[in-house]
Design an enzyme around this catalytic site. Structure first.
Site, PDB file in Angstrom:
ATOM      1  N   LEU A 110      64.821  15.405 116.036  1.00 43.33           N
ATOM      2  CA  LEU A 110      64.338  16.784 116.001  1.00 43.33           C
ATOM      3  C   LEU A 110      64.481  17.236 114.559  1.00 43.33           C
ATOM      4  CD1 LEU A 110      66.154  18.315 119.110  1.00 43.33           C
ATOM      5  CD2 LEU A 110      63.742  17.711 118.946  1.00 43.33           C
ATOM      6  N   ASP A 111      63.472  17.943 114.028  1.00 42.46           N
ATOM      7  CA  ASP A 111      63.650  18.398 112.647  1.00 42.46           C
ATOM      8  C   ASP A 111      64.800  19.404 112.590  1.00 42.46           C
ATOM      9  OD1 ASP A 111      60.717  19.466 113.635  1.00 42.46           O
ATOM     10  OD2 ASP A 111      61.958  21.110 112.917  1.00 42.46           O
ATOM     11  N   ALA A 112      65.319  19.610 111.378  1.00 47.45           N
ATOM     12  CA  ALA A 112      66.596  20.309 111.213  1.00 47.45           C
ATOM     13  C   ALA A 112      66.629  21.659 111.918  1.00 47.45           C
ATOM     14  CB  ALA A 112      66.911  20.476 109.729  1.00 47.45           C
ATOM     15  N   GLU A 113      65.543  22.427 111.834  1.00 48.20           N
ATOM     16  CA  GLU A 113      65.563  23.779 112.403  1.00 48.20           C
ATOM     17  C   GLU A 113      65.233  23.818 113.886  1.00 48.20           C
ATOM     18  OE1 GLU A 113      67.054  26.171 110.854  1.00 48.20           O
ATOM     19  OE2 GLU A 113      67.323  24.624 109.331  1.00 48.20           O
ATOM     20  N   THR A 114      64.841  22.691 114.459  1.00 43.38           N
ATOM     21  CA  THR A 114      64.569  22.656 115.897  1.00 43.38           C
ATOM     22  C   THR A 114      65.858  22.385 116.652  1.00 43.38           C
ATOM     23  OG1 THR A 114      62.310  21.895 115.538  1.00 43.38           O
ATOM     24  CG2 THR A 114      63.240  21.521 117.720  1.00 43.38           C
TER      25      THR A 114
END
Length: 246
Positions: A110-114
């Site tokens: 998951l990308d960092a902000e997800t």
């Protein structure tokens, strides 16, 4: 019966260790005829099996008997990078499994902000299949987006939207809440391309302000709190394995 191994472990104990409840509950599962060993239905409670070689199914779902293999569900918080060790010293996944002795790998990222559900496992075959596009395991997200979402958006997303690296279609789309300046939507997608949900929703005019993954195949985030893990076992693990042909 041919599945019985006098030197083995009682079947109800094997099932209990695999996450199917107490030994008493597992005895009831056996008595109800829901268990097969090496393809044979078992109803007797005295059966012993060799966990290293027996193939056991409950309700048609394979039971993971190798207790060295573990799969965890993690609620990844925002701001954490999907890596076990970040060379730049940014927050990574290692802090959430510091108490585990197994060497775990994250299944996809998951990308960092997800935020939301990320699976961690030391089962290499399961991880490989979950990440392989041929199995198309669906993933569900809840997104907070800019603007009021029109009712017709679901049809547009189901028909497919062209992105720079090819078209993408949404399997299921629900408007959870539509407000004048923002909306909350739920969508299920089996794509694994980078930032696919954020790119897709931006393309149709609704940039994402918050994104939470709530399910990977049959495994759901549920009430798991950010930063916490739980073991995926029993029927839930069986369904996950079945989703990738194991």
């Amino acid at each position: 019966m041919s599945a019985h191994d006098p030197a083995g472990v009682r079947l109800q104990k094997v099932l209990a260790q695999a996450g199917y409840g107490s030994r008493r509950a597992c005895e009831q599962i056996i008595a109800a005829g829901r268990v097969t060993v090496d393809g044979e239905q078992v109803r007797e409670l005295g059966v012993r099996v060799d966990p290293r070689s027996a193939v056991i199914h409950v309700d048609g779902l394979r039971v993971q008997l190798d207790d060295a293999l573990v799969t965890l569900a993690l609620h990844k918080p925002a701001g954490v990078h999907s890596t076990m060790s970040d060379p730049q010293g940014r927050p990574d996944l290692s802090a959430f499994v510091a108490d585990r002795t197994e060497r775990l790998y994250h299944v996809g990222r998951l990308d960092a902000e997800t935020e939301g559900l990320l699976l961690l496992t030391n089962d290499g075959e399961l991880a490989h299949r979950l990440m392989h596009p041929s199995y198309e395991v669906p993933k569900t997200y809840v997104a907070t987006v800019e603007g009021r979402v029109a009712r017709g958006l679901g049809r547009t997303l189901a028909d497919g939207v062209e992105l720079e690296d090819g078209p993408v279609r949404v399997d299921r789309f629900t408007i959870v809440e539509a407000m004048p300046r923002s909306s909350i939507v739920e969508l299920t997608i089996h794509e694994g391309r980078n930032h696919i949900v954020r790119r897709l929703l931006a393309e149709v005019g609704h940039p994402v302000t918050r994104l939470v993954r709530t399910a990977v195949g049959p495994v759901r985030l549920g009430h798991l709190r950010p930063g916490r893990t739980r073991v995926v076992e029993g029927t839930e693990l069986g369904r996950l394995m079945a989703a990738v042909g194991l």
